[in-house]
Design a protein around this motif. Structure first.
Motif, PDB file in Angstrom:
ATOM      1  N   VAL A 270       0.867  -1.184   0.000  1.00 14.24           N
ATOM      2  CA  VAL A 270       0.000   0.000   0.000  1.00 14.24           C
ATOM      3  C   VAL A 270       0.901   1.230   0.000  1.00 14.24           C
ATOM      4  N   MET A 271       0.877   1.962  -1.098  1.00 11.49           N
ATOM      5  CA  MET A 271       1.760   3.120  -1.239  1.00 11.49           C
ATOM      6  C   MET A 271       0.998   4.384  -0.852  1.00 11.49           C
ATOM      7  N   ALA A 272       1.033   4.699   0.449  1.00  9.87           N
ATOM      8  CA  ALA A 272       0.262   5.845   0.930  1.00  9.87           C
ATOM      9  C   ALA A 272       1.148   7.070   1.145  1.00  9.87           C
ATOM     10  N   ALA A 273       2.446   6.944   0.867  1.00 13.47           N
ATOM     11  CA  ALA A 273       3.346   8.088   1.101  1.00 13.47           C
ATOM     12  C   ALA A 273       3.135   9.165   0.044  1.00 13.47           C
ATOM     13  N   ALA A 274       3.380  10.402   0.459  1.00  9.97           N
ATOM     14  CA  ALA A 274       3.385  11.517  -0.492  1.00  9.97           C
ATOM     15  C   ALA A 274       4.843  11.728  -0.892  1.00  9.97           C
ATOM     16  N   VAL A 275       5.250  10.956  -1.884  1.00 11.18           N
ATOM     17  CA  VAL A 275       6.669  10.959  -2.291  1.00 11.18           C
ATOM     18  C   VAL A 275       6.936  12.191  -3.151  1.00 11.18           C
ATOM     19  N   ALA A 276       8.071  12.843  -2.902  1.00 12.70           N
ATOM     20  CA  ALA A 276       8.415  13.998  -3.748  1.00 12.70           C
ATOM     21  C   ALA A 276       8.590  13.525  -5.185  1.00 12.70           C
ATOM     22  N   ASP A 277       8.045  14.282  -6.127  1.00 13.10           N
ATOM     23  CA  ASP A 277       8.190  13.904  -7.537  1.00 13.10           C
ATOM     24  C   ASP A 277       9.538  14.349  -8.094  1.00 13.10           C
ATOM     25  N   TYR A 278      10.100  15.388  -7.461  1.00 12.42           N
ATOM     26  CA  TYR A 278      11.391  15.912  -7.935  1.00 12.42           C
ATOM     27  C   TYR A 278      12.335  16.093  -6.753  1.00 12.42           C
ATOM     28  N   LYS A 301      13.586  14.234 -11.735  1.00 17.34           N
ATOM     29  CA  LYS A 301      12.488  13.357 -11.311  1.00 17.34           C
ATOM     30  C   LYS A 301      12.986  12.263 -10.364  1.00 17.34           C
ATOM     31  N   THR A 302      12.163  11.945  -9.367  1.00 14.31           N
ATOM     32  CA  THR A 302      12.478  10.800  -8.502  1.00 14.31           C
ATOM     33  C   THR A 302      11.935   9.538  -9.175  1.00 14.31           C
ATOM     34  N   LYS A 303      12.319   8.398  -8.646  1.00 13.37           N
ATOM     35  CA  LYS A 303      11.752   7.149  -9.191  1.00 13.37           C
ATOM     36  C   LYS A 303      10.354   6.992  -8.629  1.00 13.37           C
ATOM     37  N   ASP A 304       9.429   6.555  -9.472  1.00 13.99           N
ATOM     38  CA  ASP A 304       8.060   6.337  -8.995  1.00 13.99           C
ATOM     39  C   ASP A 304       7.999   4.947  -8.350  1.00 13.99           C
ATOM     40  N   ILE A 305       7.834   4.926  -7.039  1.00 17.51           N
ATOM     41  CA  ILE A 305       7.891   3.646  -6.303  1.00 17.51           C
ATOM     42  C   ILE A 305       6.720   2.754  -6.695  1.00 17.51           C
ATOM     43  N   LEU A 306       5.522   3.343  -6.694  1.00 18.69           N
ATOM     44  CA  LEU A 306       4.317   2.570  -7.027  1.00 18.69           C
ATOM     45  C   LEU A 306       4.456   1.941  -8.412  1.00 18.69           C
ATOM     46  N   GLN A 307       4.899   2.756  -9.362  1.00 17.12           N
ATOM     47  CA  GLN A 307       5.036   2.251 -10.733  1.00 17.12           C
ATOM     48  C   GLN A 307       6.100   1.146 -10.811  1.00 17.12           C
ATOM     49  N   VAL A 320      -1.573  -1.321  -4.085  1.00 19.39           N
ATOM     50  CA  VAL A 320      -2.558  -0.238  -3.923  1.00 19.39           C
ATOM     51  C   VAL A 320      -1.842   1.100  -3.921  1.00 19.39           C
ATOM     52  N   GLY A 321      -2.369   2.052  -4.700  1.00 19.06           N
ATOM     53  CA  GLY A 321      -1.797   3.397  -4.720  1.00 19.06           C
ATOM     54  C   GLY A 321      -2.850   4.424  -4.334  1.00 19.06           C
ATOM     55  N   PHE A 322      -2.395   5.632  -4.110  1.00 17.28           N
ATOM     56  CA  PHE A 322      -3.293   6.736  -3.789  1.00 17.28           C
ATOM     57  C   PHE A 322      -3.209   7.790  -4.891  1.00 17.28           C
ATOM     58  N   ALA A 323      -4.230   8.601  -5.008  1.00 14.59           N
ATOM     59  CA  ALA A 323      -4.176   9.742  -5.914  1.00 14.59           C
ATOM     60  C   ALA A 323      -4.833  10.914  -5.198  1.00 14.59           C
ATOM     61  N   GLY A 335      -6.130   7.006 -14.772  1.00 15.22           N
ATOM     62  CA  GLY A 335      -4.861   7.087 -15.502  1.00 15.22           C
ATOM     63  C   GLY A 335      -3.739   6.468 -14.669  1.00 15.22           C
ATOM     64  N   LYS A 336      -3.714   6.792 -13.362  1.00 15.74           N
ATOM     65  CA  LYS A 336      -2.650   6.270 -12.487  1.00 15.74           C
ATOM     66  C   LYS A 336      -2.783   4.762 -12.298  1.00 15.74           C
ATOM     67  N   LEU A 337      -4.035   4.288 -12.230  1.00 17.03           N
ATOM     68  CA  LEU A 337      -4.294   2.848 -12.063  1.00 17.03           C
ATOM     69  C   LEU A 337      -3.637   2.080 -13.211  1.00 17.03           C
ATOM     70  N   LYS A 339      -1.411   3.354 -15.705  1.00 14.43           N
ATOM     71  CA  LYS A 339       0.009   3.649 -15.959  1.00 14.43           C
ATOM     72  C   LYS A 339       0.918   2.940 -14.956  1.00 14.43           C
ATOM     73  N   LYS A 340       0.467   2.880 -13.697  1.00 13.62           N
ATOM     74  CA  LYS A 340       1.339   2.303 -12.663  1.00 13.62           C
ATOM     75  C   LYS A 340       1.059   0.814 -12.418  1.00 13.62           C
ATOM     76  N   ASN A 341       0.176   0.239 -13.265  1.00 16.36           N
ATOM     77  CA  ASN A 341      -0.167  -1.187 -13.151  1.00 16.36           C
ATOM     78  C   ASN A 341      -0.572  -1.573 -11.724  1.00 16.36           C
TER      79      ASN A 341
HETATM   80  N1  CTP Z   1       4.149   7.579  -5.776  1.00 14.64           N
HETATM   81  C1  CTP Z   1       5.282   6.824  -5.623  1.00 14.64           C
HETATM   82  N2  CTP Z   1       6.495   7.320  -5.972  1.00 14.64           N
HETATM   83  C2  CTP Z   1       6.617   8.566  -6.466  1.00 14.64           C
HETATM   84  C3  CTP Z   1       5.449   9.359  -6.630  1.00 14.64           C
HETATM   85  C4  CTP Z   1       4.245   8.830  -6.273  1.00 14.64           C
HETATM   86  O1  CTP Z   1       5.174   5.683  -5.154  1.00 14.64           O
HETATM   87  N3  CTP Z   1       7.815   9.017  -6.788  1.00 14.64           N
HETATM   88  C5  CTP Z   1       2.871   6.980  -5.419  1.00 14.64           C
HETATM   89  C6  CTP Z   1       2.193   7.615  -4.232  1.00 14.64           C
HETATM   90  O2  CTP Z   1       2.586   6.993  -3.021  1.00 14.64           O
HETATM   91  C7  CTP Z   1       0.728   7.359  -4.556  1.00 14.64           C
HETATM   92  C8  CTP Z   1       0.673   7.389  -6.064  1.00 14.64           C
HETATM   93  O3  CTP Z   1       2.010   7.152  -6.500  1.00 14.64           O
HETATM   94  O4  CTP Z   1       0.307   6.097  -4.137  1.00 14.64           O
HETATM   95  C9  CTP Z   1       0.184   8.660  -6.689  1.00 14.64           C
HETATM   96  O5  CTP Z   1       0.890   9.742  -6.209  1.00 14.64           O
HETATM   97  P1  CTP Z   1       0.544  11.217  -6.736  1.00 14.64           P
HETATM   98  O6  CTP Z   1       1.511  12.164  -6.134  1.00 14.64           O
HETATM   99  O7  CTP Z   1      -0.919  11.477  -6.605  1.00 14.64           O
HETATM  100  O8  CTP Z   1       0.772  11.049  -8.276  1.00 14.64           O
HETATM  101  P2  CTP Z   1       1.966  11.282  -9.204  1.00 14.64           P
HETATM  102  O9  CTP Z   1       2.183  10.029  -9.974  1.00 14.64           O
HETATM  103  O10 CTP Z   1       3.148  11.802  -8.449  1.00 14.64           O
HETATM  104  O11 CTP Z   1       1.392  12.356 -10.203  1.00 14.64           O
HETATM  105  P3  CTP Z   1       0.993  13.895  -9.992  1.00 14.64           P
HETATM  106  O12 CTP Z   1       1.803  14.382  -8.812  1.00 14.64           O
HETATM  107  O13 CTP Z   1       1.386  14.515 -11.276  1.00 14.64           O
HETATM  108  O14 CTP Z   1      -0.484  13.890  -9.765  1.00 14.64           O
END
Ligand code: CTP
Length: 398
Positions: A270-278, A301-307, A320-323, A335-337, A339-341
């Motif tokens: 369950v990926m509930a963290a608000a991960v920095a995108d950059y 860009k950081t690595k997308d953990i959920l993806q 499970v991811g959050f949006a 879209g996230k469902l 794209k991130k499989n």
């Molecule tokens: N997430 C992640 N790793 C990242 C960014 C996001 O695992 N580097 C995960 C979050 O934990 C969450 C999901 O992806 O479960 C969606 O995060 P969100 O910030 O809403 O989406 P982004 O993919 O970052 O897109 P945007 O910020 O453009 O909406």
């Protein structure tokens, strides 16, 4: 949840005994069969007639009533749980020392089921070393104490020692004795909180996530029997108990590494963290000094953990991811469902009041990979966690 469960409620002499009427009502409403035993002193605070009417069973007080002997051994063996609420200081002392001078005590000494109690005392009695040593003895036998609460006491003083509210007693016994362990043997990985991306030794880029939702989900998974690893970004909230393994991390990169390492042996992520995108392209080793009128930071860009987990997911693993969105919510969540499989995306809309960062409530819509869409009311985060875990369980076992 208590359908068909047999609960023996012991009521002792305490001002809090009036609350036992509501407690019996709640237990009966949940489907339990309740039999009540009172100590003689309890009758001064609440009548047997009220409790027998609400429990729909005769209330027992004495070992001998009208030439009949109350069979405390059978009563003790009848119950799935013996609950003493309120537990007075006097009855606690007698129970801790095996004294048997009334029906409730005789039944307690004959009980073969688990025993729990909700003490009720004035603060000075509650904190007295004699009470503490009796409580230790009691716990040592393997019995459960339902935590006392703070507030106005019978003495008129404020403090600790009030009997837990009937709703809290109900929750405690449901969780400790009757909750379905439908995730027993399963392993779960949960990310929670924000990440901090260092700019220099004293500054970072962060966000307002508290980590509450992720921690609450981790607790719910653990309560239902899963062995849980929580990967937690910097957060000031209280860390969960329940045997949850907590790994603290700072940055998105650290969270990524910890998650990828734990994922292969996890059944649930369950990926509930608000991960920095950059994150800053370069972290300055020295504190950046104020010089120019403007400062440009290069971010990558950081690595997308959920993806990343979605890409390596195997059959049987549920991801499970959050949006968190503020416009075109459904389209972005779907879209996230894809794209991130992921198997499930939990959408929070920033347009809903009382939902998202920092609140104790949340309002979610769940999107599942088979097209199921479920919109929920605004609820406390614990209830939201239950809803999410219910869907995970359903997905795991279909
Ligand atoms: N997430 C992640 N790793 C990242 C960014 C996001 O695992 N580097 C995960 C979050 O934990 C969450 C999901 O992806 O479960 C969606 O995060 P969100 O910030 O809403 O989406 P982004 O993919 O970052 O897109 P945007 O910020 O453009 O909406």
């Amino acid at each position: 949840m208590l359908k068909g469960k047999k609960i023996l409620l012991g009521v002792t002499g305490s001002i809090a005994a009036y609350k036992s009427i509501l407690l019996v009502r709640l237990l009966v409403k949940e489907g339990a069969e309740v039999k009540v035993i009172m100590t003689p002193a309890a009758k001064d605070f609440v009548t047997p007639l009220s409790l027998s009417t609400i429990s729909k069973n005769p209330v027992l007080v004495d070992l001998f009533e009208e030439n009949t002997w109350s069979n405390h051994v059978i009563l003790g063996r009848w119950a799935d749980l013996m609950l003493i609420a309120p537990l007075s200081c006097n009855t606690l002392a007698k129970m801790a020392n095996g004294i048997c001078d009334n029906l409730l005590l005789a039944t307690y000494l004959s009980a073969t089921c688990p025993v729990a109690a909700a003490p009720a005392m004035d603060e000075d009695m509650w904190k007295h070393p004699a009470t503490e040593s009796n409580l230790d003895k009691w716990r040592g036998i393997g019995h459960h104490i339902i935590p006392v609460e703070r507030g106005e006491l019978a003495s008129g003083l404020e403090g600790e020692g009030r009997m837990a509210e009937p709703e809290h007693i109900l929750k405690f016994i449901e969780e400790h004795f009757f909750l379905k362990k439908d995730l027993a043997g399963k392993k779960a990985l949960v990310t929670a909180g924000p990440t901090h991306e260092s700019i220099d030794p004293v500054r970072f880029i962060g966000n307002h996530a508290s980590g509450k939702m992720g921690v609450t989900i981790a607790e719910e998974l653990a309560r239902r029997g899963a062995s849980v690893q929580l990967i937690m970004g910097p957060s000031k909230i209280e860390m969960p108990g329940l045997g949850i393994k907590v790994q603290m991390v700072e940055s998105a990169e650290q969270m990524y590494r910890a998650s990828v390492a734990a994922f292969p042996t996890s059944d649930i992520a369950v990926m509930a963290a608000a991960v920095a995108d950059y994150t800053p392209a370069h972290v300055s080793e020295e504190k950046i000094k104020k010089s120019e009128n403007s400062l440009v930071l290069e971010l990558v860009k950081t690595k997308d953990i959920l993806q990343s987990l979605g890409e390596i997911k195997k059959n049987g693993q549920v991801v499970v991811g959050f949006a968190l969105e503020n416009r075109n919510e459904k389209a972005h969540a779907m879209g996230k469902l894809k794209k991130k499989n992921a198997d499930m995306i939990v959408l929070n809309s920033l347009n809903d009041t009382g939902a998202g960062f920092g609140y104790d409530t949340n309002k979610i819509t769940i999107f599942e990979k088979d097209g199921t869409e479920l919109a929920y009311e605004k609820k406390p985060k614990q209830q939201v966690a239950k809803d999410i875990v219910d869907r995970i369980v359903k997905m795991l076992y279909v």
